[in-house]
Design a protein around this motif. Structure first.
Motif, mmCIF file in Angstrom:
data_model
loop_
_atom_site.group_PDB
_atom_site.id
_atom_site.type_symbol
_atom_site.label_atom_id
_atom_site.label_comp_id
_atom_site.label_asym_id
_atom_site.label_seq_id
_atom_site.Cartn_x
_atom_site.Cartn_y
_atom_site.Cartn_z
ATOM 1 N N HIS A 183 0.880 -1.076 -0.048
ATOM 2 C CA HIS A 183 0.174 -0.037 -0.003
ATOM 3 C C HIS A 183 1.012 1.174 0.036
ATOM 4 O O HIS A 183 1.610 1.409 0.806
ATOM 5 N N LYS A 205 -5.636 0.417 -7.874
ATOM 6 C CA LYS A 205 -4.834 -0.717 -7.809
ATOM 7 C C LYS A 205 -4.327 -0.979 -9.330
ATOM 8 O O LYS A 205 -5.067 -0.897 -10.199
ATOM 9 N N LYS A 255 -1.136 -0.470 -4.570
ATOM 10 C CA LYS A 255 -2.228 -0.113 -4.322
ATOM 11 C C LYS A 255 -2.305 1.267 -3.464
ATOM 12 O O LYS A 255 -1.117 1.656 -2.744
ATOM 13 N N TYR A 256 -3.367 1.854 -3.634
ATOM 14 C CA TYR A 256 -3.545 3.181 -2.902
ATOM 15 C C TYR A 256 -5.040 3.515 -2.419
ATOM 16 O O TYR A 256 -5.887 3.052 -3.175
ATOM 17 N N GLN A 257 -5.091 3.723 -1.072
ATOM 18 C CA GLN A 257 -6.623 3.770 -0.529
ATOM 19 C C GLN A 257 -6.677 5.057 -0.063
ATOM 20 O O GLN A 257 -5.631 5.352 0.620
ATOM 21 N N THR A 258 -7.933 5.525 -0.307
ATOM 22 C CA THR A 258 -8.333 6.664 0.586
ATOM 23 C C THR A 258 -9.831 6.740 0.985
ATOM 24 O O THR A 258 -10.734 5.797 0.498
ATOM 25 N N ASN A 259 -10.271 7.409 1.858
ATOM 26 C CA ASN A 259 -11.557 7.467 2.317
ATOM 27 C C ASN A 259 -12.325 9.101 2.114
ATOM 28 O O ASN A 259 -13.245 9.444 2.791
ATOM 29 N N TYR A 307 -14.674 1.150 -5.794
ATOM 30 C CA TYR A 307 -15.272 2.136 -4.646
ATOM 31 C C TYR A 307 -16.141 1.107 -3.697
ATOM 32 O O TYR A 307 -17.162 0.526 -4.377
ATOM 33 N N THR A 361 -10.355 2.605 -3.507
ATOM 34 C CA THR A 361 -9.085 2.016 -3.666
ATOM 35 C C THR A 361 -8.324 1.903 -5.116
ATOM 36 O O THR A 361 -9.325 1.515 -5.931
ATOM 37 N N SER A 381 -10.046 0.502 -9.994
ATOM 38 C CA SER A 381 -10.233 1.105 -8.849
ATOM 39 C C SER A 381 -11.600 0.591 -8.246
ATOM 40 O O SER A 381 -12.410 0.030 -8.983
ATOM 41 N N THR A 421 -14.808 3.316 0.981
ATOM 42 C CA THR A 421 -13.172 3.526 0.597
ATOM 43 C C THR A 421 -13.024 3.831 -0.757
ATOM 44 O O THR A 421 -14.090 3.241 -1.485
#
Lengths: 142, 169
Positions: free
Chosen positions: B3, B79, B90-94, B31, B77, B29, B75
């Protein structure tokens, strides 16, 4: 894919609908994927070509289209009857290289509008922090 | 599965990966909005009840219908995966505020996939300050470029203005 590709405009209306149903449901996932669109001739190049130029796929002669797919997940029937079986919904579109920029502007708009469950920018928190800071400062001074 | 902590780093790494394996790399991605676990819901209710007078306690009154939506975890994400090399980023945000920018970076990656030239030097550009200069770049002559190179270290806004004038003359 069985049902073929949608036009870009159709894709956006369906994507918006997909995100809307996800919001109404209150939970669930939406998957979006993008990939270079490759033709069958590209997939299996002749061995001599590969031997001549091992990096042949990094510099194609012409810009290639990109395929964008969207899908949600299959839903299983819940025991308490709150959910019914629903098949996975999926669709895709092919974006020509000269339309990429326009496509992604609309794509961003659709996503921003549809992904409403994400955290909004929270300004109240910052204020609280400031207050806390002010308090601690005051304590130090006092 | 690494990540990556910042979206710009994710974009930089991903675009390198797409450049290296343009045929097989895919960017996906996700959601997702998840209902929290039952244990979490009850915990937060207890918390709210304990807090009592605080405004956070409000949802307790209207029970199950309101609380789950409030607690839902959403979230987004991103990928990048290449099955040939087995690389996955990977990168994840909220945060809702990031979605626009992230989809923009998806667009940048799509340009790389399509084998189009990159619009701006998005990886090493120190954003807006040099951005104003970029429309002029290689065609107009070397004087302007030298000015550009000096620009960022100089730092100040006033310096930038001077250089602009030079460019115009």
């Amino acid at each position: 894919m069985a049902e073929g590709h949608l036009t870009n405009a159709e894709f956006f209306t369906k994507l918006a609908a997909l995100l809307d149903t996800n919001r109404d449901k209150g939970h669930g996932s939406v998957y979006l994927t993008q990939k270079r669109m490759t033709y069958s001739s590209d997939v299996a190049p002749s061995p001599t070509k590969v031997a001549d130029d091992p990096l042949w796929d990094t510099h194609p002669e012409n810009p290639l289209p990109v395929i964008v797919r969207a899908s949600n997940t299959k839903e299983d029937k819940a025991k308490d009857g709150s959910r019914r079986d629903k098949p996975k919904e999926k669709f895709s579109t092919i974006v020509q290289p000269d339309e990429l920029d326009r496509f992604y502007v609309r794509y961003a708009e659709t996503c921003k509008a549809g992904m409403s469950a994400l955290k909004k920018r929270d300004r109240t928190k910052r204020k609280k922090d400031k207050r806390k800071k002010a308090k601690t400062d005051g304590e130090k001074k006092g | 599965m690494p990540h990556i902590s910042t979206s710009s780093e994710w974009l930089a790494q991903s675009s390198l990966l797409v450049k290296a394996y343009p045929r097989t790399t895919r960017v996906s991605s996700k959601y997702s909005v998840l209902s929290p676990k039952v244990s979490k819901v009850s915990k937060s209710r207890k918390k709210a009840a304990a807090a009592g007078s605080e405004p956070a306690a409000a949802p307790v009154s209207d029970d199950a219908s309101a609380t789950p939506t409030r607690l839902n975890i959403a979230t987004f994400t991103l990928k990048t995966y290449d099955p040939d090399s087995g690389t996955c980023l990977k990168y994840q945000t909220n945060k809702a505020a990031e979605v626009g920018r992230l989809v923009g970076s998806l667009g940048k990656l799509a340009r790389v996939m399509a084998a189009l030239p990159e619009v701006v030097e998005d990886l090493n550009a120190p954003i807006d300050q040099t951005g104003t200069h970029t429309p002029v770049p290689e065609g107009t002559g070397k004087d302007v470029k030298v000015g550009d190179a000096k620009g960022p270290p100089g730092g100040g806004a006033a310096g930038g203005g001077k250089k602009k004038k030079k460019g115009k003359k």
